[in-house]
Design an enzyme around this catalytic site. Structure first.
Site, PDB file in Angstrom:
ATOM      1  N   TRP A   1      36.126  43.413  35.956  1.00  0.00           N
ATOM      2  CA  TRP A   1      36.686  42.112  36.317  1.00  0.00           C
ATOM      3  C   TRP A   1      35.761  41.368  37.264  1.00  0.00           C
ATOM      4  CZ3 TRP A   1      37.959  40.160  41.136  1.00  0.00           C
ATOM      5  CH2 TRP A   1      38.688  38.978  41.142  1.00  0.00           C
ATOM      6  N   HIS A   2      35.048  42.093  38.114  1.00  0.00           N
ATOM      7  CA  HIS A   2      34.174  41.439  39.082  1.00  0.00           C
ATOM      8  C   HIS A   2      32.961  40.799  38.435  1.00  0.00           C
ATOM      9  CE1 HIS A   2      36.505  43.590  42.164  1.00  0.00           C
ATOM     10  NE2 HIS A   2      36.002  42.728  43.021  1.00  0.00           N
ATOM     11  N   GLY A   3      32.537  41.262  37.297  1.00  0.00           N
ATOM     12  CA  GLY A   3      31.366  40.644  36.697  1.00  0.00           C
ATOM     13  C   GLY A   3      30.947  41.321  35.413  1.00  0.00           C
TER      14      GLY A   3
END
Length: 513
Positions: free
Chosen positions: A342-344
């Site tokens: 989700w962060h990247g």
């Protein structure tokens, strides 16, 4: 850090640490909101905030000039999810199964997120080639999770408000739109309908809001950006194949560790403070995570609302801890791997998430052993030593994981860790101005572990909607904020110092997600 999307050449009002936001957008919005409250009532005040939030979102210019398409996309997303949520809630109240509608809503939201954020990542992984330039809409990750939570809550009978204006403000409220916190429908709607934006903000809200805004701006401009000036050149050197000495590698890792801490702490304080100017309390999203004595405790303090979302809508539906230790550890690993993704859109983020998943499994396993061995019955002095050791081990584990979060590729990350482990080839060359650098890093560490955070300072005034539930009202009795001249002068001083150094606003790290 891997490039997640084409960043805006002009961020408009969308950065809290910009003159455009602080001197133009925020004062005008406050004035319009107060006038709407006085002459139009609560609904007019809510409509004013919705309009201001859309202007805030639309001021971001990915193509160099303002474009209506991203605002149109946000409006379309809100419209579809609002209608689906209303249908799902209606059927749930009638006792009718709504699994199909819920699945449709979740799939639509995740499909949009997958296309914009992960299409090129998937294509590059599978074929070795990108699909082309795909501009990532601002805040799509936060908006997606927030609306997915709304649909799930509607299916559970927890979201029963069906006013489109309230829903639009719930999704687009500008203090938390860009980088969170991820809010629940039940936390925000009562405030919109009662005191706050739909009624009248209390007189103390302005003082609390300005205080948090001042402290947050100071932390971002003076501390976080200073740490970035140390960490960035060194990580760039590692990215470009340069071999760092052991002191330089540790300097880079620690500087980034403090950069992301103060950057996210600053954003959280500013978001909470700006919302409070309008009489709205956001949920707690940051609570001194470097004071944690275990990774479980760390994730109860770092990006708290993301941890809550992953727990409630992924970990628990997977089975949580209800099906034995082995299944529990597997669920933790899956949850944190997806949290990392989700962060990247980069494998380093996935690895970072997986590493924290491993940390959590070890932490839970150790807790079981400690309970079985009755370690809590040890002498007090021995428990104190053990607590210090637990803090140090937790901190080092977090620092190591941040290397993967920040490094632009695995080669740079492994090179950095090799140098930190004193097995690199560059030896022990110290950084430039070693005493100054050591002093800055030492002061940052002391601030993280010994000083109260912004929310603790104003804790007895209930800065967040869940502060009392977190047991935060009576923290740090020796350092309590009060609406008096001392704190007013201190806040004005911090604000003034930050303004002097606000020559070119830099993006918050979580602004990219």
């Amino acid at each position: 850090m891997p490039i997640l999307a084409s960043m805006a050449p002009s961020s408009g009002f969308a950065l809290f640490n910009s003159y455009a936001f602080l001197l133009l957008f925020l004062p005008l919005t406050l004035l319009a909101h107060r006038l709407a409250q006085r002459f139009g009532g609560g609904r007019a005040a809510i409509a004013t905030l919705v309009l201001a939030s859309l202007v805030f979102y639309g001021s971001w210019a990915p193509t160099g000039s303002w474009s209506p398409w991203f605002v149109a996309g946000l409006l379309a997303s809100m419209g579809v999810n609002f209608q689906l949520g209303r249908l799902i809630a209606r059927r749930a109240s009638e006792g009718v199964r709504q699994r199909g509608l819920l699945t449709l809503g979740v799939v639509l939201n995740l499909a949009a997120l997958a296309w914009f954020k992960y299409a090129n990542f998937a294509a590059l992984t599978i074929t070795g080639e990108r699909l082309g330039e795909i501009i990532l809409p601002l805040a799509i990750s936060f908006v997606t999770f927030q609306q997915v939570a709304y649909l799930v809550d509607a299916s559970r009978g927890l979201a029963r408000e069906h006013d489109v204006l309230d829903y639009m403000l719930f999704v687009s409220f500008f203090p938390q739109l860009i980088a969170g916190p991820i809010v629940h429908h039940s936390e925000m709607l009562p405030q919109f309908r009662g005191e706050g934006s739909g009624g009248r903000a209390r007189s103390g809200d302005l003082a609390i809001g300005v205080t948090l805004l001042s402290f947050g701006l100071f932390k971002k401009v003076i501390i976080a950006d200073e740490m970035a000036s140390i960490a960035t050149p060194l990580f760039n050197q590692a990215r470009d194949g340069g071999d760092l000495s052991t002191p330089l590698a540790w300097t880079a890792a620690l500087a980034y560790t403090f950069q992301i801490y103060f950057d996210f702490s600053a954003y959280s304080d500013m978001a909470t403070g700006v919302a409070r100017l309008f009489g709205i309390r956001l949920p707690t999203n940051f609570d001194s995570p470097y004071k944690a004595r275990g990774i479980v405790d760390f994730w109860r303090r770092w990006h708290i609302t993301l941890s809550r979302f992953l727990r409630d809508y992924l970990y628990i539906p997977l089975g949580g801890n209800r099906k034995g230790p082995a299944r529990r550890y597997a669920n933790l690993a899956i949850t944190m791997l997806l949290g990392g993704l989700w962060h990247g859109a980069a494998w380093t983020f996935v690895f970072w998430g997986g590493l924290h998943g491993l940390y959590l499994c070890v932490n839970h396993a150790w807790s079981r052993l400690a309970k079985a061995w009755r370690l809590e019955s040890m002498p007090r002095w021995l428990r104190a030593v053990g607590g210090l050791g637990a803090w140090l081990l937790t901190f080092i584990c977090v620092v190591v994981a941040w290397v993967f979060f920040r490094a632009e590729g695995f080669d740079a990350a492994w090179s950095m860790l090799a140098s930190m482990s004193a097995v690199g080839e560059a030896g022990w060359t110290p950084p430039e101005n070693p005493r100054t650098t050591a002093l800055l890093l030492g002061a940052a560490l002391v601030a993280c572990v010994a000083l109260p955070n912004g929310l603790e300072l104003v804790g007895r005034f209930g800065p967040t909607v869940d502060w009392a539930e977190r047991g935060g009202l009576e923290r740090r009795p020796w350092c309590r904020w009060s609406p008096d001249w001392f704190w007013a002068i201190l806040s004005a001083t911090l604000l003034g110092v930050a303004f002097v150094h606000l020559s070119r606003p830099s993006e918050f790290i979580y602004w990219q997600f």
